[in-house]
Design an enzyme around this catalytic site. Structure first.
Site, PDB file in Angstrom:
ATOM      1  N   ARG A  51      27.790  71.752  67.671  1.00  0.00           N
ATOM      2  CA  ARG A  51      28.739  72.781  67.244  1.00  0.00           C
ATOM      3  C   ARG A  51      28.519  74.041  68.065  1.00  0.00           C
ATOM      4  NH1 ARG A  51      25.443  75.967  66.298  1.00  0.00           N
ATOM      5  NH2 ARG A  51      26.998  77.533  65.834  1.00  0.00           N
ATOM      6  N   GLY A  52      29.416  75.017  67.819  1.00  0.00           N
ATOM      7  CA  GLY A  52      29.373  76.224  68.619  1.00  0.00           C
ATOM      8  C   GLY A  52      30.255  75.993  69.836  1.00  0.00           C
TER       9      GLY A  52
ATOM     10  N   ARG B 190      38.361  69.429  66.723  1.00  0.00           N
ATOM     11  CA  ARG B 190      38.307  70.751  66.057  1.00  0.00           C
ATOM     12  C   ARG B 190      39.339  71.653  66.743  1.00  0.00           C
ATOM     13  NH1 ARG B 190      32.610  73.361  64.776  1.00  0.00           N
ATOM     14  NH2 ARG B 190      33.833  74.315  63.098  1.00  0.00           N
TER      15      ARG B 190
ATOM     16  N   ASP C 215      34.865  82.006  69.079  1.00  0.00           N
ATOM     17  CA  ASP C 215      35.453  80.684  69.353  1.00  0.00           C
ATOM     18  C   ASP C 215      36.720  80.792  70.176  1.00  0.00           C
ATOM     19  OD1 ASP C 215      33.735  80.356  66.813  1.00  0.00           O
ATOM     20  OD2 ASP C 215      34.002  78.360  67.676  1.00  0.00           O
TER      21      ASP C 215
ATOM     22  N   LYS D 230      33.210  82.659  63.350  1.00  0.00           N
ATOM     23  CA  LYS D 230      32.866  82.082  62.042  1.00  0.00           C
ATOM     24  C   LYS D 230      33.307  82.961  60.895  1.00  0.00           C
ATOM     25  CE  LYS D 230      31.472  78.920  61.350  1.00  0.00           C
ATOM     26  NZ  LYS D 230      32.324  77.763  60.968  1.00  0.00           N
TER      27      LYS D 230
HETATM   28  O1  MRU Z   1      31.662  76.030  62.940  1.00  0.00           O
HETATM   29  P1  MRU Z   1      30.727  76.356  64.067  1.00  0.00           P
HETATM   30  O2  MRU Z   1      29.304  76.297  63.675  1.00  0.00           O
HETATM   31  O3  MRU Z   1      31.037  75.561  65.299  1.00  0.00           O
HETATM   32  O4  MRU Z   1      31.064  77.858  64.398  1.00  0.00           O
HETATM   33  C1  MRU Z   1      30.386  78.462  65.452  1.00  0.00           C
HETATM   34  C2  MRU Z   1      30.672  79.890  65.596  1.00  0.00           C
HETATM   35  O5  MRU Z   1      31.498  80.461  64.920  1.00  0.00           O
HETATM   36  C3  MRU Z   1      29.962  80.591  66.698  1.00  0.00           C
HETATM   37  O6  MRU Z   1      29.734  81.918  66.382  1.00  0.00           O
HETATM   38  C4  MRU Z   1      30.835  80.501  67.941  1.00  0.00           C
HETATM   39  O7  MRU Z   1      31.173  79.189  68.250  1.00  0.00           O
HETATM   40  C5  MRU Z   1      30.212  81.127  69.094  1.00  0.00           C
HETATM   41  S1  MRU Z   1      28.989  80.147  69.772  1.00  0.00           S
HETATM   42  C6  MRU Z   1      28.662  80.937  71.240  1.00  0.00           C
END
Ligand code: MRU
Length: 376
Positions: free
Chosen positions: A55-56, A109, A260, A271
């Site tokens: 993730r991320g 996603r 994102d 997030k």
């Molecule tokens: O749902 P996730 O855990 O994939 O969400 C991740 C985030 O919101 C991070 O802050 C974002 O992807 C930035 S990662 C450099």
């Protein structure tokens, strides 16, 4: 595969080319268990992204790049033929799978633009070989592998550069608040929002970091607190409703978050809960910075209202992490995975080409001009 290694020594995403697999740390098990898992099929890759095992935004992009390479590599076509007529025929076979799997992976996603960014980048390279009849299919596949590896390698460099720019915004001893996990576990080494923290740590800055737990999937508590503590950073865990309290107490000099997707006007999806932190930070006069690789900036969207926001299952709110369900049965649940922070709340967007400031419509375009000037 279980491992006793320190989390910082492990790769978030790795291509095991000889084994036709992608290896990831299963992030749903952290910090209690550190397990490496191998993804081999399209469904396994899709599920790993959807279930947040990987993730991320940057890590999702890297996984998608490796994924589309592997799925194309596994297509059974004569690999050595250099007869030009055969090129078209064999390429068409690869192309059919490439297109199908690209669309499939892209559906895993919706919010992090790095997913489609990486897949489009792979497609561009792939299609650039369509007319080159001198290429064998082995060479076509090899070129895809190189591009996927380049996406990963660039991520490390990009994050380090973001870290250097970010570090100019803070001073030794500062308190820094972060939300979710924009750390090593979301990228390939330094992370984005944590890059200034890791570089500061290397240089003895002695930051005090506050990590929001990040409901409902607890990326802050499970991942950020874990990786920063493993690196020896002074980190304190907060519940999501505590940011005003620490800012009021003067403990926070800057907020760094990842993202994102950033729209052309600077509105930023990150997030869920990020925009609350930004509003609170503005109230207390604390600068709120977004760390954004240019791969996460989507100039095709004018404002944040165009960013697709992922909705997730109610059980993540009502049941996960509790011994027993803690909410009434059949209660309505609203569970968006991201929110959009208005550009007016953002003090700066830290990219690998420098720090964009308001008005973002202009400064982000300037960042891209620099990127093109660099020949990237
Ligand atoms: O749902 P996730 O855990 O994939 O969400 C991740 C985030 O919101 C991070 O802050 C974002 O992807 C930035 S990662 C450099």
């Amino acid at each position: 595969m279980k491992t006793e290694k320190n989390i910082l020594e492990l790769e978030t995403v790795a291509l095991l080319d000889d084994e036709n697999a992608i290896e990831i740390i299963d992030q749903t098990l952290l910090p209690g268990r550190t397990e490496l898992i191998r993804l081999r099929t399209a469904e396994e890759i899709w599920n790993a992204i959807y279930l947040l095992q990987v993730r991320g935004a940057p890590a999702i992009g890297v996984t998608a790049g490796f994924g589309i390479y592997l799925l194309t590599k596994l297509v059974n076509v004569p690999e050595e033929s250099d007869i030009p007529e055969k090129h078209d025929e064999n390429f068409a076979i690869l192309e059919e799978t490439f297109r199908k799997q690209k669309a499939y992976l892209d559906s895993s996603r919706p919010t992090a633009v790095n997913l489609s960014w990486a897949l489009n980048r792979m497609e561009k390279v792939f299609l650039s070989m369509k007319e080159n009849r001198a290429l064998t299919m082995r060479e076509v596949k090899e070129r895809l592998r190189q591009e996927a590896e380049a996406i990963k390698e660039e991520d490390i460099d990009v994050c380090r550069r973001i870290g250097e720019y970010g570090l100019t915004l803070v001073k030794p001893g500062d308190g820094i608040l972060t939300h979710c996990n924009a750390g090593k576990l979301c990228a390939c080494r330094y992370g984005t929002a944590t890059a200034p923290i890791y570089l500061g740590q290397e240089r003895g800055y002695g930051f005090h970091v506050y990590a929001d737990e990040t409901r409902p999937l607890l990326q802050g508590a499970r991942l950020t607190a874990y990786e920063l503590a493993s690196a020896g950073v002074d980190v304190t865990l907060l519940c999501d409703n505590m940011s005003a309290s620490v800012m009021q107490a003067g403990k926070i000099q800057a907020v760094f978050v990842g993202c994102d997707r950033v729209a052309a006007n600077g509105d930023t999806a990150n997030k869920i809960g990020t925009s609350v932190v930004a509003a609170v930070a503005q109230h207390y006069g604390v600068p709120f910075y977004v760390c954004a690789p240019t791969a996460t900036i989507d100039l095709s969207l004018k404002t944040g209202s165009e960013i697709p926001i992922e909705q997730r299952k109610p059980e993540e709110v009502t049941e996960m992490w509790y011994k027993e369900r803690m909410a009434p049965k059949n209660i309505k649940v609203y569970n968006p995975a991201f929110d959009v922070t208005d550009h007016s709340l953002i003090a700066g967007i830290v990219t690998e080409f420098g720090i964009a400031r308001a008005p973002y419509d202009e400064s982000l375009r300037e960042i891209f001009r620099q990127k093109e000037g660099d020949g990237v």
